[in-house]
Write a protein that holds these residues in place. Sequence first.
Motif, short mmCIF file in Angstrom:
data_model
loop_
_atom_site.label_atom_id
_atom_site.label_comp_id
_atom_site.label_asym_id
_atom_site.label_seq_id
_atom_site.Cartn_x
_atom_site.Cartn_y
_atom_site.Cartn_z
N THR A 90 15.98 13.55 -10.22
CA THR A 90 15.01 13.96 -9.22
C THR A 90 15.38 13.41 -7.84
N SER A 91 15.35 14.28 -6.85
CA SER A 91 15.59 13.86 -5.47
C SER A 91 14.32 13.21 -4.92
N MET A 92 14.48 12.06 -4.27
CA MET A 92 13.35 11.29 -3.77
C MET A 92 13.15 11.49 -2.27
N ASP A 93 11.90 11.38 -1.83
CA ASP A 93 11.55 11.37 -0.41
C ASP A 93 12.26 10.18 0.25
N VAL A 97 12.24 6.04 -0.51
CA VAL A 97 13.46 5.31 -0.87
C VAL A 97 13.70 4.16 0.10
N SER A 98 13.46 4.41 1.39
CA SER A 98 13.62 3.37 2.39
C SER A 98 12.64 2.23 2.17
N LEU A 99 11.40 2.56 1.80
CA LEU A 99 10.39 1.54 1.52
C LEU A 99 10.72 0.76 0.26
N LEU A 133 6.80 0.18 -6.85
CA LEU A 133 6.39 0.90 -5.63
C LEU A 133 5.09 0.34 -5.07
N ILE A 134 4.13 0.05 -5.94
CA ILE A 134 2.85 -0.51 -5.48
C ILE A 134 3.07 -1.82 -4.75
N LYS A 135 3.89 -2.69 -5.31
CA LYS A 135 4.07 -4.01 -4.71
C LYS A 135 4.94 -3.97 -3.46
N ASP A 136 5.94 -3.09 -3.43
CA ASP A 136 6.73 -2.95 -2.20
C ASP A 136 5.87 -2.39 -1.08
N TYR A 137 4.99 -1.46 -1.41
CA TYR A 137 4.08 -0.90 -0.41
C TYR A 137 3.12 -1.99 0.11
N ALA A 138 2.63 -2.82 -0.81
CA ALA A 138 1.69 -3.88 -0.42
C ALA A 138 2.36 -4.91 0.48
N VAL A 139 3.61 -5.23 0.20
CA VAL A 139 4.34 -6.19 1.05
C VAL A 139 4.45 -5.65 2.47
N THR A 208 3.08 9.05 -5.99
CA THR A 208 4.16 8.93 -5.01
C THR A 208 3.93 9.87 -3.82
N SER A 209 3.32 11.02 -4.07
CA SER A 209 2.98 11.91 -2.95
C SER A 209 1.96 11.25 -2.03
N TRP A 210 0.99 10.56 -2.61
CA TRP A 210 -0.02 9.85 -1.81
C TRP A 210 0.67 8.78 -0.95
N ILE A 211 1.58 8.03 -1.55
CA ILE A 211 2.32 7.02 -0.78
C ILE A 211 3.11 7.71 0.34
N GLY A 212 3.72 8.84 0.02
CA GLY A 212 4.47 9.57 1.05
C GLY A 212 3.60 9.99 2.21
#
Length: 231
Positions: A90-93, A97-99, A133-139, A208-212
């Motif tokens: 799957t190709s990622m946003d 990926v940067s986050l 992803l949750i924890k990287d976003y929180a950081v 992941t769409s919500w994070i995007g």
Amino acid sequence: MKTRIYTMQVTSPWYADTKFCVPDLCPNCGVSNNPTNRIEGFFNSGNSCILALLSHRCPSCGKYHWTLQNLYGNKQDPEMLFVYPSVQLTSMDSKIVSLSPRFEKMYHSAERSENIGDYDLAGMGYRAALEILIKDYAVQFTNESKDKIAGYKLNDAIAHFYKNEQTAQVSADVVRIYGNDYAHWNQPDQFNSEEILTQLKAYLRIFTSWIGYQLMIANPPVSREDKNSKK
């Protein structure tokens, strides 16, 4: 990875009417697969089983793919061990990926497990990808320290960071609960690992769409001019 079972006529009496698997989709072009098949080599592993390398030529793209399978003659269904090339990942946003580059790595590891039929490993891998992803976003987007964020269990992290975000909380909880079911010794009755994995992935895509969306809002390409600035 979904497969179909065919029967191949071979010269050996014991291996006559040998059953073998074919991936539903060609891993090169993604078209429904009805290839020309050939056993390129095999090794008699005992217990009425052979380990066989098969080539498959797709009529749509003309390219070959290969599979490694346990074949049991006409005694029982074959077992797919490996497909080359692997089904396209799957190709990622790029913003996600940067986050969280490790999220992409873990997601693709789970995807590879799914592609060879290891659904329990895939389910655990997708759950791990969610936590990363949750924890990287929180950081990146909270004032809490990395050490404090690392200490949260996944259940607590979801409740803490998304208590006012129903879409994120519900979708993350589905992935968490189903992911736990794959990991636990005592799985629910009539647990269909392949069907559940399809649902888990659907809710992981929602999350992941919500994070995007949040990353897009946090980094807009243009913004409203300051009211005191000149037009």
